[in-house]
Design a protein around this motif. Structure first.
Motif, mmCIF file in Angstrom:
data_model
loop_
_atom_site.group_PDB
_atom_site.id
_atom_site.type_symbol
_atom_site.label_atom_id
_atom_site.label_comp_id
_atom_site.label_asym_id
_atom_site.label_seq_id
_atom_site.Cartn_x
_atom_site.Cartn_y
_atom_site.Cartn_z
ATOM 1 N N TYR A 185 49.761 12.320 15.728
ATOM 2 C CA TYR A 185 48.377 12.737 15.590
ATOM 3 C C TYR A 185 48.021 12.697 14.114
ATOM 4 O O TYR A 185 48.426 13.554 13.340
ATOM 5 N N ILE A 186 47.301 11.675 13.754
ATOM 6 C CA ILE A 186 46.900 11.494 12.372
ATOM 7 C C ILE A 186 45.404 11.735 12.289
ATOM 8 O O ILE A 186 44.637 11.214 13.091
ATOM 9 N N TRP A 187 45.003 12.556 11.345
ATOM 10 C CA TRP A 187 43.592 12.845 11.143
ATOM 11 C C TRP A 187 42.928 11.587 10.619
ATOM 12 O O TRP A 187 43.230 11.107 9.528
ATOM 13 N N ASP A 188 42.030 11.011 11.423
ATOM 14 C CA ASP A 188 41.350 9.773 11.056
ATOM 15 C C ASP A 188 39.852 9.974 11.259
ATOM 16 O O ASP A 188 39.317 9.686 12.333
ATOM 17 N N PRO A 189 39.160 10.488 10.246
ATOM 18 C CA PRO A 189 37.731 10.761 10.413
ATOM 19 C C PRO A 189 36.899 9.511 10.662
ATOM 20 O O PRO A 189 35.891 9.570 11.365
ATOM 21 N N VAL A 190 37.315 8.376 10.138
ATOM 22 C CA VAL A 190 36.564 7.132 10.357
ATOM 23 C C VAL A 190 36.613 6.762 11.838
ATOM 24 O O VAL A 190 35.592 6.379 12.431
ATOM 25 N N LEU A 191 37.780 6.898 12.448
ATOM 26 C CA LEU A 191 37.915 6.613 13.878
ATOM 27 C C LEU A 191 37.068 7.566 14.709
ATOM 28 O O LEU A 191 36.361 7.149 15.629
ATOM 29 N N GLN A 216 33.885 6.545 16.984
ATOM 30 C CA GLN A 216 33.875 6.818 18.422
ATOM 31 C C GLN A 216 32.644 7.626 18.821
ATOM 32 O O GLN A 216 32.063 7.392 19.883
ATOM 33 N N ILE A 217 32.231 8.576 17.981
ATOM 34 C CA ILE A 217 31.014 9.352 18.268
ATOM 35 C C ILE A 217 29.804 8.428 18.282
ATOM 36 O O ILE A 217 28.971 8.491 19.196
ATOM 37 N N VAL A 218 29.698 7.551 17.286
ATOM 38 C CA VAL A 218 28.570 6.611 17.223
ATOM 39 C C VAL A 218 28.597 5.674 18.420
ATOM 40 O O VAL A 218 27.553 5.400 19.041
ATOM 41 N N LEU A 219 29.782 5.201 18.786
ATOM 42 C CA LEU A 219 29.910 4.313 19.944
ATOM 43 C C LEU A 219 29.474 5.013 21.225
ATOM 44 O O LEU A 219 28.741 4.439 22.034
ATOM 45 N N MET A 220 29.884 6.258 21.415
ATOM 46 C CA MET A 220 29.502 6.986 22.630
ATOM 47 C C MET A 220 28.000 7.263 22.654
ATOM 48 O O MET A 220 27.381 7.222 23.719
ATOM 49 N N GLN A 221 27.393 7.533 21.497
ATOM 50 C CA GLN A 221 25.935 7.715 21.456
ATOM 51 C C GLN A 221 25.236 6.411 21.825
ATOM 52 O O GLN A 221 24.244 6.416 22.563
ATOM 53 N N CYS A 222 25.746 5.297 21.325
ATOM 54 C CA CYS A 222 25.156 3.997 21.664
ATOM 55 C C CYS A 222 25.290 3.711 23.156
ATOM 56 O O CYS A 222 24.338 3.229 23.786
#
Length: 156
Positions: free
Chosen positions: A8-14, A18-24
């Protein structure tokens, strides 16, 4: 050194992507479902169907069809969770995030917090459907048997 099954690596870009993709996914498929519903009853399309809380109601046929489009969209978004997020533990997080940003968008569009009970009922039901179905699909994928040996078996 212990090896971990998953790191489990903290990856804020990912996470942000993913949030932007789900909103789209949420808004594009909601637009498609609403366009399909509008073509059935031949009504005009508008942003009010997506953001106005008054468009969702039990009293009118257009309101009930818009509710149906929101419910169908939650099923489509559950497939998006399964296809792009792929983690059962994160389905609820992404579902609440998508609907939180939708509530903020509705708040900005209407200049006040949605006050209609039907809007809240539809969005809570859509959140529940999207989270439960998305988590079910992701858990089925996560719990698949992992093949240990792919070589030929020998009889001992």
């Amino acid at each position: 050194m212990a090896s971990h099954f998953r790191s489990y690596i903290w990856d804020p870009v990912l996470i942000i992507s993913q949030i932007v993709l789900m909103q789209c996914i949420y808004y594009s498929f909601l637009g498609l479902w609403l366009a399909g519903v509008d073509s059935l009853v031949q009504t005009s399309r508008s942003l009010d169907q997506i953001f106005s809380y008054e468009a969702l109601g039990f009293a009118t046929m257009q309101g009930r069809l818009s509710m149906m489009a929101f419910i169908l969209n939650s099923l489509t978004c559950a497939l998006g969770l399964w296809f792009f997020i792929r983690r059962g533990k994160q389905c609820l997080d992404f579902t609440v995030t998508v609907h939180f940003f939708h509530m903020i968008g509705c708040w900005i569009y209407n200049a006040h917090l949605p006050a209609a009970l039907s809007w809240w009922l539809v969005n809570v039901a859509c959140m529940a459907l999207m989270a439960v179905i998305g988590e079910y699909l992701c858990m089925r994928t996560e719990l698949r048997a992992i093949p240990v040996n792919s070589g030929p078996k020998s009889n001992l």
